[in-house]
Design an enzyme around this catalytic site. Sequence first.
Site, PDB file in Angstrom:
ATOM      1  N   ASP A 180       0.813  -1.222   0.000  1.00  0.00           N
ATOM      2  CA  ASP A 180       0.000   0.000   0.000  1.00  0.00           C
ATOM      3  C   ASP A 180       0.845   1.271   0.000  1.00  0.00           C
ATOM      4  OD1 ASP A 180      -2.315  -1.651   0.283  1.00  0.00           O
ATOM      5  OD2 ASP A 180      -1.861  -1.807   2.405  1.00  0.00           O
ATOM      6  N   GLY A 224      -4.311  -4.374  -4.283  1.00  0.00           N
ATOM      7  CA  GLY A 224      -5.308  -3.378  -4.653  1.00  0.00           C
ATOM      8  C   GLY A 224      -4.571  -2.142  -5.101  1.00  0.00           C
ATOM      9  N   HIS A 225      -4.554  -1.912  -6.390  1.00  0.00           N
ATOM     10  CA  HIS A 225      -3.817  -0.766  -6.904  1.00  0.00           C
ATOM     11  C   HIS A 225      -4.801   0.310  -7.357  1.00  0.00           C
ATOM     12  CE1 HIS A 225      -0.140  -3.558  -7.625  1.00  0.00           C
ATOM     13  NE2 HIS A 225      -0.303  -3.214  -6.369  1.00  0.00           N
ATOM     14  N   THR A 228      -6.277 -11.508   3.355  1.00  0.00           N
ATOM     15  CA  THR A 228      -7.329 -10.825   2.600  1.00  0.00           C
ATOM     16  C   THR A 228      -8.480 -11.783   2.289  1.00  0.00           C
ATOM     17  OG1 THR A 228      -6.247 -11.360   0.517  1.00  0.00           O
ATOM     18  CG2 THR A 228      -5.676  -9.238   1.521  1.00  0.00           C
ATOM     19  N   GLN A 283       1.914  -6.112  -3.009  1.00  0.00           N
ATOM     20  CA  GLN A 283       2.239  -6.141  -1.577  1.00  0.00           C
ATOM     21  C   GLN A 283       3.564  -5.398  -1.343  1.00  0.00           C
ATOM     22  OE1 GLN A 283       1.354  -9.610  -2.910  1.00  0.00           O
ATOM     23  NE2 GLN A 283      -0.657  -8.716  -2.717  1.00  0.00           N
ATOM     24  N   GLY A 300       1.570   2.917  -2.624  1.00  0.00           N
ATOM     25  CA  GLY A 300       1.153   3.781  -3.733  1.00  0.00           C
ATOM     26  C   GLY A 300       1.792   3.369  -5.049  1.00  0.00           C
ATOM     27  N   LYS A 301       2.056   2.078  -5.184  1.00  0.00           N
ATOM     28  CA  LYS A 301       2.725   1.574  -6.403  1.00  0.00           C
ATOM     29  C   LYS A 301       1.888   1.779  -7.654  1.00  0.00           C
ATOM     30  CE  LYS A 301       3.064  -2.516  -4.533  1.00  0.00           C
ATOM     31  NZ  LYS A 301       2.722  -2.240  -3.129  1.00  0.00           N
ATOM     32  N   PRO A 304      -9.376  -0.991   8.028  1.00  0.00           N
ATOM     33  CA  PRO A 304      -8.518   0.145   8.375  1.00  0.00           C
ATOM     34  C   PRO A 304      -7.067  -0.302   8.458  1.00  0.00           C
ATOM     35  CG  PRO A 304      -9.905  -0.504  10.240  1.00  0.00           C
ATOM     36  CD  PRO A 304     -10.298  -1.378   9.090  1.00  0.00           C
ATOM     37  N   LYS A 344      -0.125   4.094  -8.666  1.00  0.00           N
ATOM     38  CA  LYS A 344       0.033   5.412  -9.299  1.00  0.00           C
ATOM     39  C   LYS A 344       1.389   5.516 -10.009  1.00  0.00           C
ATOM     40  CE  LYS A 344       1.241  10.101  -8.204  1.00  0.00           C
ATOM     41  NZ  LYS A 344       1.058  11.347  -7.499  1.00  0.00           N
ATOM     42  N   LYS A 367       2.728  10.227  -0.531  1.00  0.00           N
ATOM     43  CA  LYS A 367       1.885  10.742   0.555  1.00  0.00           C
ATOM     44  C   LYS A 367       2.613  11.689   1.502  1.00  0.00           C
ATOM     45  CE  LYS A 367      -1.900   7.579   0.696  1.00  0.00           C
ATOM     46  NZ  LYS A 367      -2.766   6.747   1.509  1.00  0.00           N
ATOM     47  N   LEU A 368       3.569  12.437   0.958  1.00  0.00           N
ATOM     48  CA  LEU A 368       4.266  13.425   1.790  1.00  0.00           C
ATOM     49  C   LEU A 368       3.262  14.420   2.369  1.00  0.00           C
ATOM     50  CD1 LEU A 368       7.134  14.352   2.662  1.00  0.00           C
ATOM     51  CD2 LEU A 368       7.033  15.989   0.783  1.00  0.00           C
TER      52      LEU A 368
HETATM   53  P1  IMP Z   1      -2.859 -12.833   2.032  1.00  0.00           P
HETATM   54  O1  IMP Z   1      -1.923 -12.290   1.004  1.00  0.00           O
HETATM   55  O2  IMP Z   1      -4.306 -12.597   1.700  1.00  0.00           O
HETATM   56  O3  IMP Z   1      -2.578 -14.259   2.399  1.00  0.00           O
HETATM   57  O4  IMP Z   1      -2.623 -11.993   3.391  1.00  0.00           O
HETATM   58  C1  IMP Z   1      -1.430 -12.116   4.144  1.00  0.00           C
HETATM   59  C2  IMP Z   1      -1.010 -10.767   4.720  1.00  0.00           C
HETATM   60  O5  IMP Z   1      -0.635  -9.893   3.668  1.00  0.00           O
HETATM   61  C3  IMP Z   1      -2.121 -10.037   5.486  1.00  0.00           C
HETATM   62  O6  IMP Z   1      -1.528  -9.313   6.557  1.00  0.00           O
HETATM   63  C4  IMP Z   1      -2.670  -9.061   4.463  1.00  0.00           C
HETATM   64  O7  IMP Z   1      -3.260  -7.933   5.062  1.00  0.00           O
HETATM   65  C5  IMP Z   1      -1.400  -8.690   3.729  1.00  0.00           C
HETATM   66  N1  IMP Z   1      -1.641  -8.240   2.357  1.00  0.00           N
HETATM   67  C6  IMP Z   1      -1.962  -9.005   1.283  1.00  0.00           C
HETATM   68  N2  IMP Z   1      -2.086  -8.241   0.188  1.00  0.00           N
HETATM   69  C7  IMP Z   1      -1.828  -6.978   0.560  1.00  0.00           C
HETATM   70  C8  IMP Z   1      -1.757  -5.732  -0.143  1.00  0.00           C
HETATM   71  O8  IMP Z   1      -1.933  -5.642  -1.361  1.00  0.00           O
HETATM   72  N3  IMP Z   1      -1.441  -4.641   0.602  1.00  0.00           N
HETATM   73  C9  IMP Z   1      -1.178  -4.716   1.926  1.00  0.00           C
HETATM   74  N4  IMP Z   1      -1.221  -5.844   2.626  1.00  0.00           N
HETATM   75  C10 IMP Z   1      -1.540  -6.977   1.942  1.00  0.00           C
END
Ligand code: IMP
Length: 409
Positions: free
Chosen positions: A14, A41-42, A130, A225, A16-17, A305, A19, A332-333
Amino acid sequence: MKQNTIVLGAQWGDEGKGKIVDLLTENVSAVVRFQGGHNAGHTLVIDGKTTILRLIPSGILHNDVTCYIGNGVVLSPSALLQELQELANNGIDATKRLKISKSCSLILPYHVALDHAREKAKGKDAIGTTGRGIGPAYEDKVARRGLHAADLLDSEQCAIKLEKLAELHNFMLENYYGAEPISYKETLNELMAAREIIAPLLTDVAEELQRLRINNKNILFEGAQGTLLDIDHGTYPFVTSSNTTAGAAATGTGFGPLYFDSVLGVIKAYTTRVGAGPFPTELHDEIGAHLAEKGHEFGSVTKRPRRCGWFDAVSVKKTVAINSISELVITKLDVLDGLKTLKVCTAYENGEPIYTELPGWDESTYEMTNYDDLPQNAKNYVAFIEKAIDCKITIISTGPDRSHTITLG
Ligand code: IMP
């Protein structure tokens, strides 16, 4: 931009990749995802319009760019279809410029059910996944029993392989977890329906990337990730089930390691994390709440959150080395605007973070595009981080839109 660039997160995801990939896509012929699945989630904001991509590479909004899903990705056919439909609703026919590796491992409904059942069984020790079936799908891949995307092409073989998987996973679901089994027939029907759309997209991604390279085309490898969620280098067991680090761009696509020209790391000006697990610089006070609110820190996939805290220069310095990051983007500065004092973790003593305090700034940096316009203390903060992690910062992001960007020479 250098020819073949990896973009990845240097924290817990998360950063901000999305963008940044979208921004850099102006100069490339192809964007490739190499690991993870639709747990990512991009979020892209272009001319005020928001698009959230989970599985499809962030370059898809550009007409003349081919997007590839590499073999390292775990592919959920139903999630893919849904995302294609969402894009189609916005007038984008992604099937025209999307190609998928035949060797992608498939995420099936069994994996999703197992993911949920395991988390439930773990109770207070849950990872906070997730819930997309990512871990169980990678398990099947490593156990050499999973379905590949190419299996969709042979309906008879697909049915046989799926039946074996169904037997195993339903046994686990029912007898170990006390959960509902998943219908084999329905799953097979869904796969066969998805095949109509997916089969024409399947290709040998490694071969196509090789051809692009030989023709001197620029390729962007889009990580999902972040480094601290890497299965080997992250905060195990509170990690995702793939390698999120630079090496995975090679193994997850078939693009040789020596063919990469640069690794661009993305960091947030502070730190966030979704899900459970260690987070030494986490803030449990009103500053943490302020960062969460001002930074809109809610998961783009799960809407959970995000936990917020100070920037951790010690861990990012390590991630710079693990990934051989050549340059960094700080995002996000603007979220730090108005804070009196900022803290950066610059050491650990007995596992506890030791902070260096820096003065904040009152002025708004939101939407700024010119480095010279930044308040002096914001410049100092960026320079301090650069020094602390020993890597140069070449882009500063000051808002979600493509245009809210300061590019440094
Ligand atoms: P999984 O990838 O669904 O197995 O989740 C494992 C861990 O990675 C959990 O703490 C999720 O919140 C975290 N996670 C998975 N995908 C993302 C992402 O795109 N951004 C941030 N955390 C992620």
